[in-house]
Design a protein around this motif. Structure first.
Motif, mmCIF file in Angstrom:
data_model
loop_
_atom_site.group_PDB
_atom_site.id
_atom_site.type_symbol
_atom_site.label_atom_id
_atom_site.label_comp_id
_atom_site.label_asym_id
_atom_site.label_seq_id
_atom_site.Cartn_x
_atom_site.Cartn_y
_atom_site.Cartn_z
ATOM 1 N N THR A 137 -14.969 2.482 3.223
ATOM 2 C CA THR A 137 -15.449 3.364 2.166
ATOM 3 C C THR A 137 -15.380 4.808 2.627
ATOM 4 O OG1 THR A 137 -17.729 3.224 2.926
ATOM 5 C CG2 THR A 137 -17.020 1.594 1.293
ATOM 6 N N VAL A 138 -15.387 5.721 1.651
ATOM 7 C CA VAL A 138 -15.419 7.149 1.928
ATOM 8 C C VAL A 138 -16.870 7.598 1.840
ATOM 9 C CG1 VAL A 138 -14.617 9.427 1.191
ATOM 10 C CG2 VAL A 138 -13.138 7.425 0.937
ATOM 11 N N ALA A 139 -17.313 8.393 2.823
ATOM 12 C CA ALA A 139 -18.698 8.842 2.847
ATOM 13 C C ALA A 139 -19.070 9.495 1.528
ATOM 14 C CB ALA A 139 -18.903 9.827 3.999
ATOM 15 N N ALA A 185 -12.023 12.347 6.097
ATOM 16 C CA ALA A 185 -12.150 12.118 7.537
ATOM 17 C C ALA A 185 -11.344 10.912 8.001
ATOM 18 C CB ALA A 185 -13.623 11.943 7.895
ATOM 19 N N ASN A 186 -11.258 9.894 7.174
ATOM 20 C CA ASN A 186 -10.563 8.667 7.570
ATOM 21 C C ASN A 186 -9.100 8.635 7.150
ATOM 22 O OD1 ASN A 186 -12.852 7.559 8.785
ATOM 23 N ND2 ASN A 186 -13.583 6.714 6.834
ATOM 24 N N TRP A 187 -8.599 9.741 6.577
ATOM 25 C CA TRP A 187 -7.189 9.783 6.193
ATOM 26 C C TRP A 187 -6.331 9.581 7.448
ATOM 27 C CZ3 TRP A 187 -4.456 9.540 1.863
ATOM 28 C CH2 TRP A 187 -3.130 9.969 1.845
ATOM 29 N N ASN A 219 -5.086 -1.923 4.692
ATOM 30 C CA ASN A 219 -5.971 -1.853 5.852
ATOM 31 C C ASN A 219 -6.604 -0.481 6.046
ATOM 32 O OD1 ASN A 219 -5.490 -4.557 6.522
ATOM 33 N ND2 ASN A 219 -3.665 -4.036 7.713
ATOM 34 N N LEU A 220 -5.980 0.567 5.505
ATOM 35 C CA LEU A 220 -6.518 1.914 5.658
ATOM 36 C C LEU A 220 -7.123 2.466 4.372
ATOM 37 C CD1 LEU A 220 -3.846 3.541 7.999
ATOM 38 C CD2 LEU A 220 -6.123 2.704 8.575
ATOM 39 N N ASN A 221 -7.257 1.606 3.347
ATOM 40 C CA ASN A 221 -7.930 1.983 2.101
ATOM 41 C C ASN A 221 -7.205 3.122 1.374
ATOM 42 O OD1 ASN A 221 -10.014 1.740 0.129
ATOM 43 N ND2 ASN A 221 -11.090 3.469 1.048
ATOM 44 N N LEU A 222 -5.882 3.014 1.310
ATOM 45 C CA LEU A 222 -5.084 4.010 0.606
ATOM 46 C C LEU A 222 -4.727 3.513 -0.789
ATOM 47 C CD1 LEU A 222 -2.519 4.963 3.406
ATOM 48 C CD2 LEU A 222 -4.759 5.989 2.943
ATOM 49 N N ARG A 223 -4.555 4.431 -1.696
ATOM 50 C CA ARG A 223 -4.021 4.059 -3.007
ATOM 51 C C ARG A 223 -2.545 3.713 -2.843
ATOM 52 N NH1 ARG A 223 -4.253 7.364 -8.810
ATOM 53 N NH2 ARG A 223 -3.193 5.715 -10.004
ATOM 54 N N TYR A 227 -6.491 -12.178 -15.425
ATOM 55 C CA TYR A 227 -7.518 -11.501 -14.637
ATOM 56 C C TYR A 227 -7.999 -12.394 -13.492
ATOM 57 C CZ TYR A 227 -11.714 -8.826 -13.493
ATOM 58 O OH TYR A 227 -12.679 -8.103 -12.833
ATOM 59 N N ALA A 228 -8.164 -13.675 -13.772
ATOM 60 C CA ALA A 228 -8.597 -14.602 -12.721
ATOM 61 C C ALA A 228 -7.569 -14.676 -11.599
ATOM 62 C CB ALA A 228 -8.833 -15.989 -13.323
ATOM 63 N N LEU A 229 -6.292 -14.697 -11.944
ATOM 64 C CA LEU A 229 -5.248 -14.730 -10.924
ATOM 65 C C LEU A 229 -5.225 -13.427 -10.140
ATOM 66 C CD1 LEU A 229 -2.859 -16.258 -9.655
ATOM 67 C CD2 LEU A 229 -1.384 -15.154 -11.363
ATOM 68 N N LYS A 230 -5.415 -12.306 -10.821
ATOM 69 C CA LYS A 230 -5.469 -11.004 -10.146
ATOM 70 C C LYS A 230 -6.565 -10.998 -9.085
ATOM 71 C CE LYS A 230 -5.296 -6.445 -9.555
ATOM 72 N NZ LYS A 230 -4.233 -5.794 -8.767
ATOM 73 N N GLN A 231 -7.748 -11.478 -9.411
ATOM 74 C CA GLN A 231 -8.849 -11.500 -8.446
ATOM 75 C C GLN A 231 -8.560 -12.416 -7.273
ATOM 76 O OE1 GLN A 231 -11.222 -9.156 -9.021
ATOM 77 N NE2 GLN A 231 -9.779 -8.809 -10.706
ATOM 78 N N GLN A 232 -7.854 -13.499 -7.542
ATOM 79 C CA GLN A 232 -7.515 -14.446 -6.477
ATOM 80 C C GLN A 232 -6.481 -13.858 -5.513
ATOM 81 O OE1 GLN A 232 -5.935 -18.186 -7.942
ATOM 82 N NE2 GLN A 232 -4.841 -18.554 -6.023
ATOM 83 N N LEU A 233 -5.431 -13.228 -6.058
ATOM 84 C CA LEU A 233 -4.339 -12.744 -5.220
ATOM 85 C C LEU A 233 -4.624 -11.382 -4.593
ATOM 86 C CD1 LEU A 233 -1.193 -13.659 -7.358
ATOM 87 C CD2 LEU A 233 -2.005 -14.799 -5.291
ATOM 88 N N ASP A 234 -5.439 -10.585 -5.249
ATOM 89 C CA ASP A 234 -5.633 -9.194 -4.817
ATOM 90 C C ASP A 234 -7.122 -8.842 -4.796
ATOM 91 O OD1 ASP A 234 -5.097 -6.588 -4.065
ATOM 92 O OD2 ASP A 234 -4.539 -5.921 -6.073
ATOM 93 N N PRO A 235 -7.918 -9.521 -3.979
ATOM 94 C CA PRO A 235 -9.366 -9.287 -3.992
ATOM 95 C C PRO A 235 -9.752 -7.887 -3.537
ATOM 96 C CG PRO A 235 -8.761 -10.648 -2.120
ATOM 97 C CD PRO A 235 -7.535 -10.547 -2.981
ATOM 98 N N HIS A 236 -8.880 -7.209 -2.806
ATOM 99 C CA HIS A 236 -9.195 -5.867 -2.313
ATOM 100 C C HIS A 236 -8.778 -4.772 -3.289
ATOM 101 C CE1 HIS A 236 -10.154 -7.775 1.475
ATOM 102 N NE2 HIS A 236 -8.963 -8.327 1.492
ATOM 103 N N GLY A 237 -8.161 -5.137 -4.399
ATOM 104 C CA GLY A 237 -7.744 -4.124 -5.362
ATOM 105 C C GLY A 237 -6.658 -3.221 -4.834
ATOM 106 N N LEU A 238 -5.699 -3.786 -4.112
ATOM 107 C CA LEU A 238 -4.608 -2.978 -3.567
ATOM 108 C C LEU A 238 -3.740 -2.412 -4.682
ATOM 109 C CD1 LEU A 238 -2.960 -1.955 -1.144
ATOM 110 C CD2 LEU A 238 -1.744 -4.160 -1.148
ATOM 111 N N PHE A 239 -3.450 -3.215 -5.695
ATOM 112 C CA PHE A 239 -2.575 -2.799 -6.788
ATOM 113 C C PHE A 239 -3.414 -2.314 -7.969
ATOM 114 C CE2 PHE A 239 0.171 -5.563 -4.366
ATOM 115 C CZ PHE A 239 1.392 -4.913 -4.405
ATOM 116 N N TYR A 240 -3.101 -1.110 -8.413
ATOM 117 C CA TYR A 240 -3.754 -0.536 -9.592
ATOM 118 C C TYR A 240 -2.716 0.238 -10.391
ATOM 119 C CZ TYR A 240 -6.085 2.890 -12.534
ATOM 120 O OH TYR A 240 -6.447 3.653 -13.607
ATOM 121 N N ALA A 241 -2.793 0.131 -11.693
ATOM 122 C CA ALA A 241 -2.005 0.974 -12.591
ATOM 123 C C ALA A 241 -2.769 1.084 -13.903
ATOM 124 C CB ALA A 241 -0.612 0.381 -12.837
#
Length: 655
Positions: free
Chosen positions: A92-94, A106-108, A215-219, A613-627
């Motif tokens: 997370t970002v402070a 800071a974590n960039w 792993n680095l929480n980037l968009r 939506y259920a498949l999205k949560q299963q495959l991408d629980p970290h929310g890597l893909f967004y549009a």
């Protein structure tokens, strides 16, 4: 590319033990720069499987054994590139929990971390410099380049062939456009553009970038051609996967898949519509694809449904897909078909792009060559044609939608207001598997009705021996891009709106309301064929439609972002609201839809949304893909937005 052992050769000078500063890595020889001499591409050549028949670059992959060997050499931050596991921690970002990082945080990632990503991908990392940066004072100023960029700004290929540019830059935020095209443009900043792009030429690069971003929480964004009304392939601070250069095409004269045996093409993710059509014609077949030349057929087109002049014969673009190669959010590379990952196979055919993974290639059906005949003409309000009679002529056309579509035709047309009156432009009526005489017989009753209304038209009929000839003869003009004086929304109208007399009258009135208010109608009479084996995630509204109507909100290109927002609000809450009321329970086309569409889940995905939506949560629980408007996008928001003008130049945060 090198074999795994060769790839690891020279990865370290002696024994690298970690990345310790913004500029250097630590080795047994002390602090040294990260360069191509001590960090080599991390990839292995994975033997091809006869079942998947990958392109050569699809066999170049990041594997657990590659990572294991890197780890054994004590590269401490190799975890940046590790595949996903249940122990992965969301950083997370402070002060802003669950937000993606932006430059300056800071974590960039440090400069060295980006340098190592670049070297591990084989120098494929591009630091974004907006196209129009050459027009502004600073290190990128170049008068000659600026002149070229400005002169070609509205040509799609300029933006398609750039790693980060937006074809419709309003949603980027207009932070770097040619100043001579926008009077109040005084500076150039990244705005909603990605910070970095990976020029993808193999699967390993995708895997490295996905893992790094997760792993680095980037968009993360995925960019092929950028051909989407809502610019889904941009994002502030993002790492972008630029798949546009995956251009391979392979033809199979007899491909065997579940429920299908016949000709097919394997297409790299970067193949454009115009390239597929040429390859199909060369091999004596026809492929279902889009109308615009620069659409990425293996990208968002097939993922989002994909309408086509040939849809009336063989179905939607998504209906053509027989198999896909995909990098999952976890970083793993998989084959997707009716028998391998079948739930993902269902979702990737119509459930939207930039959501479940990165498609590297697809295999699509090919069909026989057919005769195509087109008809074009125009008529408009003028001294001899009143507005009311003009709209009776439009009603007559709409009344024949079912007849024409059932017979195997498709129409593309415009209704355009003007200073001297409204004009109808049919460009064209397109009749699949019809000779000239058959087409003339099909449209004769409609032409007779127009004549009875004293609407004079001069039809031009042209018969073509193949799809490519008809396509070049009809859609030869280059489409426009780079404009920021409009954005569009759409509506799918079902059969009952045209065969029920009362609903037909209401539909004509609803269209007239928008035109009289200054809108422009881009219309399609289209009924995609429903064939066996079409169990996929295409919006069910497409299976009932007889039309797709598109209308843009319009504003002065020299106006403010607030002007654009005001026009967009009218589009959403007035014009499209009337159309939604005329077609309750129908839908809209996600790739040509309103970014502000209320209940986009129903409009763009219909009853498929809960399953997607259920498949999205299963495959991408970290929310890597967004549009924007993609499945699961409601779980996120972008900071600092103007209502009704959601740009991509804010921080992406969880709701």
């Amino acid at each position: 590319m090198m074999m795994m052992a060769q790839s690891l050769r020279g990865l370290l000078l002696a024994s690298v033990v970690g990345i310790v500063s913004a500029q250097q890595i630590s080795s047994s020889k002390g602090l040294v720069p990260a360069t191509s001499k001590n960090v080599a591409p991390a990839a292995a050549v994975v033997p091809a499987s006869a079942a998947t028949d990958p392109f050569p670059w699809e066999t170049i992959q990041l594997t657990p054994s590659v990572l294991s060997n890197l780890t054994s050499l004590n590269l401490t931050d190799i975890s940046y590139f590790s595949f996903d596991s249940t122990s992965t921690v969301r950083r997370t970002v402070a002060g802003q929990p669950q937000c993606k990082l932006l430059p300056g945080d800071a974590n960039w990632p440090s400069d060295t971390a980006w340098s190592v990503l670049n070297l591990l991908t084989g120098n494929a990392l591009i630091k974004t410099v907006p196209l129009a940066a050459s027009c502004y004072a600073g290190p990128n100023y170049d008068a000659a380049k600026c002149a070229y960029i400005t002169a070609n700004w509205n040509i799609p290929s300029l933006h398609v062939n750039d790693s980060s540019s937006a074809m419709w830059p309003i949603f980027e935020g207009l932070t770097c456009v040619p100043p001579s095209l926008r009077n109040n443009a005084t500076s150039c900043t990244l705005g909603g553009f990605a910070s970095y792009s990976v020029k993808v030429t193999n699967v390993a690069q995708i895997q490295l970038a996905l893992n790094f971003a997760r792993n680095l929480n980037l968009r993360l964004v995925v960019r092929n051609t950028g051909h989407d009304f809502n610019d889904k392939s941009i994002g502030a601070g993002a790492l972008s996967l630029w798949t546009h250069n995956l251009k391979d095409i392979k033809f199979y004269s007899n491909f065997v898949a579940t429920g299908y045996t016949g000709p097919a093409f394997k297409l790299g993710a970067g193949v454009e519509t115009q390239d597929v059509y040429k390859a199909a014609d060369t091999n004596g077949v026809t492929v279902v694809g889009g109308e615009c030349h620069t659409v990425g057929l293996a990208g968002g087109y097939s993922a989002g449904g994909g309408h086509s002049p040939m849809a009336v014969s063989w179905g939607m673009g998504s209906d053509q897909v027989l198999a896909l190669q995909v990098v999952l959010p976890s970083g793993l590379f998989v084959t997707v078909s009716a028998t391998s990952n079948p739930e993902l196979f269902w979702a990737l055919r119509g459930g939207g792009g930039s959501t479940y993974g990165v498609v590297t290639s697809i295999i699509v059906k090919a069909h026989p060559k057919v005769t195509i005949t087109t008809m074009t003409f125009t008529f408009g309000v003028g001294p001899t044609l009143s507005a009311d009679t003009f709209w009776l002529g439009i009603r007559s056309f709409f009344k024949y939608f079912a007849t024409f579509a059932d017979a195997g035709s498709y129409s593309y047309f415009f209704i355009v207001p003007g200073p001297t009156g409204t004009t109808f432009i049919l460009t064209p009526l397109w009749a699949n598997n019809h000779t000239l005489s058959q087409t003339q017989a099909l449209v004769a009753p409609w032409l007779a009705e127009l004549a009875a209304l004293n609407i004079s038209v001069t039809p031009v009929f042209t018969e073509y021996s193949s799809f490519l000839a008809a396509y070049d003869g009809t859609f030869g003009a280059t489409e426009q891009a780079g404009v920021w004086n409009n954005h569009a929304g759409s509506r799918l109208f079902p059969r009952e709106n045209f065969v029920n007399g009362t609903k037909l009258n209401d539909t004509v009135a609803g269209v007239r309301y928008v035109i009289d208010a200054g809108g422009i109608l881009v219309g399609y009479n289209i009924k995609p064929a429903i064939n066996a084996g079409q169990d996929n995630a295409v919006n069910p509204a497409w299976r009932k439609t007889l039309s797709l109507f598109i209308v843009p909100a319009l504003w002065d290109s020299q106006g403010s972002l607030q002007d654009a927002a005001a026009a967009s609000e009218v589009l959403t809450n007035d014009w499209l609201a009337k159309w939604r009321a005329l077609s309750p329970g129908a839908g809209s086309y996600m790739s040509e839809g309103d970014i502000n569409e209320p209940d986009f889940q129903q409009s763009f995905y219909g009853t498929n949304y809960p399953r997607l939506y259920a498949l999205k949560q299963q495959l991408d629980p970290h929310g890597l893909f967004y549009a924007p408007t993609a499945v699961g996008s409601e779980d996120w928001y972008i900071t600092g937005q103007i209502p009704y003008l959601p740009t991509q130049n804010g921080r992406l945060c969880r709701v």
